[in-house]
Design a protein around this motif. Structure first.
Motif, mmCIF file in Angstrom:
data_model
loop_
_atom_site.group_PDB
_atom_site.id
_atom_site.type_symbol
_atom_site.label_atom_id
_atom_site.label_comp_id
_atom_site.label_asym_id
_atom_site.label_seq_id
_atom_site.Cartn_x
_atom_site.Cartn_y
_atom_site.Cartn_z
ATOM 1 N N ASP A 103 0.836 -1.208 0.000
ATOM 2 C CA ASP A 103 0.000 0.000 0.000
ATOM 3 C C ASP A 103 0.871 1.259 0.000
ATOM 4 N N GLN A 104 1.932 1.250 0.799
ATOM 5 C CA GLN A 104 2.828 2.415 0.859
ATOM 6 C C GLN A 104 3.540 2.639 -0.475
ATOM 7 N N LEU A 105 3.945 1.543 -1.125
ATOM 8 C CA LEU A 105 4.611 1.664 -2.421
ATOM 9 C C LEU A 105 3.651 2.239 -3.461
ATOM 10 N N VAL A 106 2.421 1.764 -3.471
ATOM 11 C CA VAL A 106 1.413 2.282 -4.403
ATOM 12 C C VAL A 106 1.143 3.755 -4.119
ATOM 13 N N PHE A 107 1.040 4.111 -2.854
ATOM 14 C CA PHE A 107 0.786 5.517 -2.490
ATOM 15 C C PHE A 107 1.946 6.415 -2.942
ATOM 16 N N ALA A 108 3.192 5.908 -2.800
ATOM 17 C CA ALA A 108 4.357 6.716 -3.162
ATOM 18 C C ALA A 108 4.448 6.945 -4.663
ATOM 19 N N LEU A 109 4.041 5.953 -5.445
ATOM 20 C CA LEU A 109 4.218 6.040 -6.896
ATOM 21 C C LEU A 109 2.962 6.478 -7.641
ATOM 22 N N GLY A 110 1.814 6.331 -7.029
ATOM 23 C CA GLY A 110 0.563 6.567 -7.741
ATOM 24 C C GLY A 110 0.294 8.028 -8.054
ATOM 25 N N GLN A 111 -0.304 8.260 -9.242
ATOM 26 C CA GLN A 111 -0.793 9.583 -9.653
ATOM 27 C C GLN A 111 0.272 10.671 -9.542
ATOM 28 N N ARG A 112 1.470 10.379 -9.937
ATOM 29 C CA ARG A 112 2.548 11.372 -9.851
ATOM 30 C C ARG A 112 2.611 12.198 -11.132
ATOM 31 N N ASP A 113 3.022 13.459 -10.970
ATOM 32 C CA ASP A 113 3.241 14.308 -12.151
ATOM 33 C C ASP A 113 4.719 14.671 -12.304
ATOM 34 N N GLU A 114 5.557 14.170 -11.386
ATOM 35 C CA GLU A 114 6.997 14.372 -11.490
ATOM 36 C C GLU A 114 7.695 13.031 -11.308
ATOM 37 N N PRO A 115 8.811 12.814 -12.015
ATOM 38 C CA PRO A 115 9.523 11.536 -11.877
ATOM 39 C C PRO A 115 10.209 11.409 -10.525
ATOM 40 N N THR A 116 10.460 10.177 -10.136
ATOM 41 C CA THR A 116 11.211 9.922 -8.916
ATOM 42 C C THR A 116 11.844 8.536 -9.017
ATOM 43 N N VAL A 117 12.632 8.180 -8.009
ATOM 44 C CA VAL A 117 13.291 6.879 -7.955
ATOM 45 C C VAL A 117 12.899 6.201 -6.655
ATOM 46 N N ALA A 118 12.503 4.919 -6.744
ATOM 47 C CA ALA A 118 12.192 4.129 -5.555
ATOM 48 C C ALA A 118 13.121 2.925 -5.513
ATOM 49 N N LEU A 119 13.579 2.575 -4.311
ATOM 50 C CA LEU A 119 14.421 1.404 -4.108
ATOM 51 C C LEU A 119 13.593 0.310 -3.442
ATOM 52 N N VAL A 120 13.617 -0.884 -4.047
ATOM 53 C CA VAL A 120 12.823 -1.987 -3.504
ATOM 54 C C VAL A 120 13.732 -3.197 -3.319
ATOM 55 N N GLU A 121 13.898 -3.600 -2.060
ATOM 56 C CA GLU A 121 14.658 -4.813 -1.743
ATOM 57 C C GLU A 121 13.715 -6.001 -1.753
ATOM 58 N N CYS A 122 14.125 -7.064 -2.445
ATOM 59 C CA CYS A 122 13.263 -8.242 -2.543
ATOM 60 C C CYS A 122 14.127 -9.483 -2.637
ATOM 61 N N ASP A 123 13.650 -10.587 -2.056
ATOM 62 C CA ASP A 123 14.472 -11.776 -1.853
ATOM 63 C C ASP A 123 14.612 -12.674 -3.074
ATOM 64 N N SER A 124 13.703 -12.566 -4.060
ATOM 65 C CA SER A 124 13.764 -13.483 -5.200
ATOM 66 C C SER A 124 13.180 -12.823 -6.447
ATOM 67 N N LEU A 125 13.552 -13.366 -7.596
ATOM 68 C CA LEU A 125 13.022 -12.854 -8.861
ATOM 69 C C LEU A 125 11.543 -13.180 -9.002
ATOM 70 N N ALA A 126 11.125 -14.331 -8.487
ATOM 71 C CA ALA A 126 9.713 -14.709 -8.571
ATOM 72 C C ALA A 126 8.845 -13.713 -7.808
ATOM 73 N N LYS A 127 9.297 -13.304 -6.611
ATOM 74 C CA LYS A 127 8.534 -12.345 -5.819
ATOM 75 C C LYS A 127 8.503 -10.985 -6.502
ATOM 76 N N ARG A 128 9.600 -10.615 -7.142
ATOM 77 C CA ARG A 128 9.636 -9.332 -7.837
ATOM 78 C C ARG A 128 8.577 -9.298 -8.940
ATOM 79 N N ARG A 129 8.470 -10.380 -9.706
ATOM 80 C CA ARG A 129 7.473 -10.406 -10.776
ATOM 81 C C ARG A 129 6.057 -10.344 -10.216
ATOM 82 N N GLU A 130 5.853 -11.038 -9.105
ATOM 83 C CA GLU A 130 4.541 -10.992 -8.456
ATOM 84 C C GLU A 130 4.191 -9.559 -8.047
ATOM 85 N N LEU A 131 5.156 -8.853 -7.480
ATOM 86 C CA LEU A 131 4.910 -7.479 -7.045
ATOM 87 C C LEU A 131 4.726 -6.539 -8.227
#
Length: 491
Positions: free
Chosen positions: A16-44
């Motif tokens: 929810d926090q990730l969606v809130f941070a990235l949603g409906q933006r009018d300016e670009p930004t960079v987010a860092l996401v730590e994740c344990d596996s490639l399968a989980k990354r695709r799911e997210l």
């Protein structure tokens, strides 16, 4: 990104926090996401796309590239439509940055040029690209980033961590299969092997403390995947994983790892597609690495590259060098392969006595070591040589022997080539009913195994059907009475 920097893990709340941070933006930004596996990354990634339909999405895996500048890599590998899009309509997921680190022989990670470069281009990444950037990585990568690129790190407002309890450490995994499945073709057994290897790769625990073992396992999985994709004629997928394996090997910086082996397989794949410059470059690289692939085999492959391009003298030189190496090292398998290649070289030039003599020598060496698969290939080439001379009975006899060898070795996908050639043989004799039967058998085989020669067989069948239709046409009827001559005009 350490656990101390983050609140207790709650996946739904974190998403929810990730969606809130990235949603409906009018300016670009960079987010860092730590994740344990490639399968989980695709799911997210899929979850983000479902939650934020206002964006378009692009995934860029930078594993195959030597990334020293993230901005340069994005500009080089993203389409122009994304790089010049209206802010903010795109989200770009970047994977594989953790693979840009270098691994010392002692197994410890060393900072790559990328981390220092991020300090220099931080403002450009945040303000001059029109899209959102999500950088995915493992815990080690973000710890290194925090330490080595502090200026960039402090610009990043959005940092998130996701866990995958299905991720498996390398030490907990069963041994990898020693080699690819026998034979060619995109069959069910090979599809199952590909799925098994992909699952293993996607669920590797990326935060494994034994980075050296983790990298080696990644390389082994990708190498085997490349061989299976290649054998299934899935060449784009094979090229992708081979290049990833090669890139990871460069990170290892070890003298004893067989880096040349993957280059050799990549060269063979390019040769199958007649991509000759790429094949030659791959074999050159294999040669310079001094790999465990023997020098004679590389010389033989150079001969193949030149022969396919009808550069006869260069091909002959390399075959002869391969033959010399094979004799010196008593390599019977290479002896058979090289005589086989020489036979094709002379057949391509219609020098039939030399072609037949080299094919016979190839058979002698192949029989000596019991290489039935190679014997089938040589009988196939003998059949083609006799067919080109109009010696139909000898051609058919060798095609039948090739069929017998293919059946005995389980080389089922190779049978289609024999069926096709027999179809051509009967077509050339205008025995169209027999030709039709063999072309249909070839099409059935090529379809079953996903063989790239399927269009050729379909064209052969179409020609044969047209010829049969022509044979069925009744002859033109002659008039019962001759036409009366025209009367001469009166003067």
């Amino acid at each position: 990104m350490s656990a101390a920097d983050l609140p207790p893990y709650d996946e739904p709340a974190t998403l929810d926090q990730l969606v809130f941070a990235l949603g409906q933006r009018d300016e670009p930004t960079v987010a860092l996401v730590e994740c344990d596996s490639l399968a989980k990354r695709r799911e997210l990634e899929a979850a983000l796309a479902a939650r934020m339909p206002e964006y378009q999405y692009r995934t860029l895996d930078v594993t195959p590239y030597a990334v020293t500048s993230l901005l340069h890599t994005l500009n080089e590998h993203l389409p122009l439509a994304i790089r010049t899009s209206r802010p903010v309509t795109w989200v770009v997921h970047v994977h594989g940055l953790e693979n840009s680190h270098l691994l010392n022989p002692d197994g410890h990670l060393a900072p790559a040029p990328l981390t220092a470069q991020l300090n220099l281009e931080r403002e450009l990444l945040f303000r001059q690209v029109p899209y959102l950037i999500v950088l995915w990585g493992d815990a080690d990568f973000f710890r290194t980033l925090q330490r080595e690129a502090p200026d960039f790190w402090h610009w990043v407002t959005y940092r998130f961590r996701f866990e995958d309890h299905t991720a498996r450490p390398v030490a907990d995994l069963p041994p990898l299969p020693a080699k690819r499945l026998p034979g060619d073709g995109n069959v069910a057994e090979r599809q199952a092997r590909i799925a098994e290897l992909r699952d293993r790769y996607d669920h590797l625990a990326l935060d494994d403390s034994n980075k050296q073992r983790l990298l080696k396992d990644k390389i082994n999985i990708l190498s085997l995947l490349g061989q299976e994709y290649d054998a299934a004629f899935l060449y784009p997928q094979a090229e992708e994983v081979y290049l990833k394996a090669i890139a990871l090997q460069e990170r290892m910086r070890e003298e004893d790892n067989d880096r040349g082996g993957v280059w050799f397989e990549l060269g063979n794949m390019y040769l199958d597609q007649k991509r000759f410059p790429e094949a030659q470059a791959a074999y050159e690289r294999c040669k310079t690495l001094g790999s465990a692939i023997n020098t004679g085999a590389i010389l033989y492959q150079f001969g193949e590259v030149y022969r396919e391009q009808q550069q006869w003298e260069a091909a002959l030189t390399h075959y002869q060098q391969a033959l010399k190496w094979a004799k010196k090292t008593a390599n019977a398998r290479l002896m058979g392969s090289t005589y086989h290649g020489l036979g094709i070289l002379y057949a391509d030039q219609q020098q039939w006595p030399l072609a037949l003599e080299n094919y016979r020598q190839a058979l002698e060496w192949e029989q000596r070591i019991g290489n039935a698969l190679a014997m089938g290939a040589t009988h196939h080439q003998l059949g083609r040589a006799y067919q080109a001379q109009g010696r139909w009975a000898l051609a058919l006899e060798n095609y039948q022997q090739a069929i017998n060898q293919d059946q005995s070795t389980g080389n089922n996908s190779g049978l289609g080539a024999e069926y096709y050639q027999i179809g051509r043989l009967y077509e050339e004799q205008q025995r169209y009913a027999e030709a039709r039967r063999w072309f249909e058998k070839a099409i059935e085989n090529f379809t079953k195994y996903g063989h790239p020669f399927l269009p050729q067989a379909e064209v052969g069948l179409a020609r044969t059907l047209a010829a049969l239709q022509q044979e069925k046409k009744p002859p033109a009827r002659k008039p019962l009475y001759p036409k009366r001559p025209k009367r001469p005009k009166r003067r």
